[in-house]
Design a protein around this motif. Sequence first.
Motif, PDB file in Angstrom:
ATOM      1  N   LEU A   1      -5.333 -14.241  -6.416  1.00 56.45           N
ATOM      2  CA  LEU A   1      -5.187 -12.867  -5.719  1.00 56.45           C
ATOM      3  C   LEU A   1      -6.086 -12.464  -5.062  1.00 56.45           C
ATOM      4  CD1 LEU A   1      -3.068  -9.981  -6.037  1.00 56.45           C
ATOM      5  CD2 LEU A   1      -5.636 -10.091  -6.328  1.00 56.45           C
ATOM      6  N   SER A   2      -6.655 -12.081  -3.404  1.00 55.13           N
ATOM      7  CA  SER A   2      -7.910 -11.699  -3.358  1.00 55.13           C
ATOM      8  C   SER A   2      -7.600 -10.371  -2.621  1.00 55.13           C
ATOM      9  CB  SER A   2      -8.675 -12.421  -2.444  1.00 55.13           C
ATOM     10  OG  SER A   2     -10.143 -11.903  -2.141  1.00 55.13           O
ATOM     11  N   PHE A   3      -8.541  -9.029  -2.875  1.00 54.93           N
ATOM     12  CA  PHE A   3      -7.944  -8.139  -2.336  1.00 54.93           C
ATOM     13  C   PHE A   3      -8.799  -8.019  -1.049  1.00 54.93           C
ATOM     14  CE2 PHE A   3      -9.575  -3.871  -0.911  1.00 54.93           C
ATOM     15  CZ  PHE A   3      -8.559  -3.082  -0.737  1.00 54.93           C
ATOM     16  N   ILE A   4      -8.054  -7.142   0.418  1.00 57.09           N
ATOM     17  CA  ILE A   4      -8.052  -7.651   1.827  1.00 57.09           C
ATOM     18  C   ILE A   4     -10.132  -6.472   2.056  1.00 57.09           C
ATOM     19  CG2 ILE A   4      -8.122  -5.060   1.392  1.00 57.09           C
ATOM     20  CD1 ILE A   4      -7.257  -5.610   4.402  1.00 57.09           C
ATOM     21  N   GLY A   5     -10.521  -7.712   2.773  1.00 55.67           N
ATOM     22  CA  GLY A   5     -12.118  -7.675   2.451  1.00 55.67           C
ATOM     23  C   GLY A   5     -13.262  -8.564   1.499  1.00 55.67           C
TER      24      GLY A   5
END
Length: 653
Positions: free
Chosen positions: A498-502
Amino acid sequence: MESELALVRDDPWLTPYTNAIEARRDRFSEAWGTGLRSEAQLHRTNGLLFDEENQQWTYHEYAPHAHQLSLVGDFNNWDNNAHPATRDEHGNWHLTLPADTLTHLSSYKVCVVGDNGTHHRLSPFTRYALQNEDTHEFTGTVWHPEETYQWKNEAPPKPTAPRIYEAHIGLATEREGVGTYDEFRTFVLPRIAKLGYDTVQLMAIAEHPYYGSFGYHVANFFAPSSRFGTPDELRAMVDEAHGLGITVVLDLVHSHTVKNFAEGIREFDGQEGYLLHSGPAGEHEQWDSLLFDYGHPATRGFLLSNLAYWLEDFRFDGFRFDGVTSMLYHHHGDTTFDHYDKYFYDGVDWSSVTYLQLANALIREINPQALTIAEDFSGMPGCCQPPEEGGLGFDYRLGMGIPDHWIKLLKHTPDEQWDLNVIWNQLSNRRFGEKTVAYAESHDQALVGDKTLAFWLMDKEMYWHMKKGDENPIIDRGIAFHKMIRLLTMIAGGEAWLSFIGNEFGHPEWLDFPREGNDWSYKYARRQWSLADNPKLKYGGLQNFEGAMLQLVRDHKVLESAPAQLLNIDQENLSIQFERANLIFALNFHPHNSIADYQFSTHVPGTFRHLLDTDQPEFDGLERLTPKTLHHALDGHLSAYLPARCAVVFEKV
């Protein structure tokens, strides 16, 4: 005698708790056997709906303690007495209206007469609510266009190892304002697909009165937020994602609800405890919110119908359940989980456990391909095991300790003092048979009050030294570690990413939603995509590396494979090597010690090809290595040049 429960067989330490696990299995079976599917269809009957078959409007509501309910709106000049509902013996109120009474975008509310007075309220089943720009009041709004939305694309197959892009619609625009479903559909979704993510996890979809709550103080559980557009624009966005092969997961908040009386469900029927616990048990002091009574049939029907609604009416492909730890325990996780008693005896809310089991079973019945993820930091055994085995039924749990560990390390420990054994244990120590979503940072680390990895690593230097050709030791270190930390976490930390936007390109600033303290500014409530797209800046290198990592795990099915196996930890040289999916990963975290002919065991002889490294020029690296170089491990030891602050990936050929 060996237990029949797979959960206990996999973890013998659970043997003393066999009876407790069997009990939670039996509670689920008893509840599931009561015809739950029909109980979870309240979104088909409750609230204000248009009955196509009989060509009339219907209004149904559960309000057992109300003295009178009536429908009010611009269609009857907000007259409390014009359209009263009638009550049955079960506390349900009913009203039918001719087809021409309301039209598309008519405004309405429910006039509730109860012990707390007479109030105009939003129905708990409100499906669309518009906010008045001047008064900031939310009003129920009829969504009944002449033509219903026509779906174009089938959902993609369930991802075997999700690569998740966590996103917030409102801040996904570069302009200073609130982003829209349409903007996200046309601009952001193609970026996500191009980078190699196969899943998007959407925050703040259910309507919430305070924008700065990040969507976690939900008021209207059946209303997609009108800040971002219309219900059909949300459908079009989900549809487009499916067309791009992207699974769409809703960040679901069933752990609590907003305290607001005007917008929420608080005392809807005139008394405290409507769908919620009464008294102190109904309040979450840390979150300043109210708590559901998961043991009440009406609450269960409301929440389960909410799951069915999002799955059926908007075709979401699953849910990330927020605040699961708070749900599972009466103390909401305010303890140290240092003994198995904490999972079965001390403060467990068994009604909540059963609700989560029922929720997962219902989701699978509606969509067998649905994906569910639990935000639980307690480590509840069985979180990702089937309810029939006494588990909760989730597919994945979030590896919440991983980002906390990275931030703590960057905040308090100099590079040369990093303990690689502790790091490896944090990444690899997870319950057997239960899949983990690994992440180095999420929205929690991006908010004001904390910092992202990029900001912890580079801070204010990012404002002045991110141009290509501008050499700066802080930026060089930050870019190198940003790539290494994310690679190590992705490969060793779990079975999904998982990676958060930006964050994939090291967005330089925290998130701060408009509020009085910043003059209601949107400057920090947006994503500056132009930074990653500008060829003169180094952000693009971080984004390129993210894409390369995602392609690596996709092509080699890394996250679907067995957990990473440690090959070597060299604390003196701050280097670590491990294997996963027949790939060798070698990382050197040392600040300056580049090692020529570094040798480490591969456990097997063979020839290995240099496949990928963080030093490549397209990743804004220092270009100290030659891709595709062959290395021979004739005696089971591989020898290779391992530069400082660099990670290398080898594949066996």
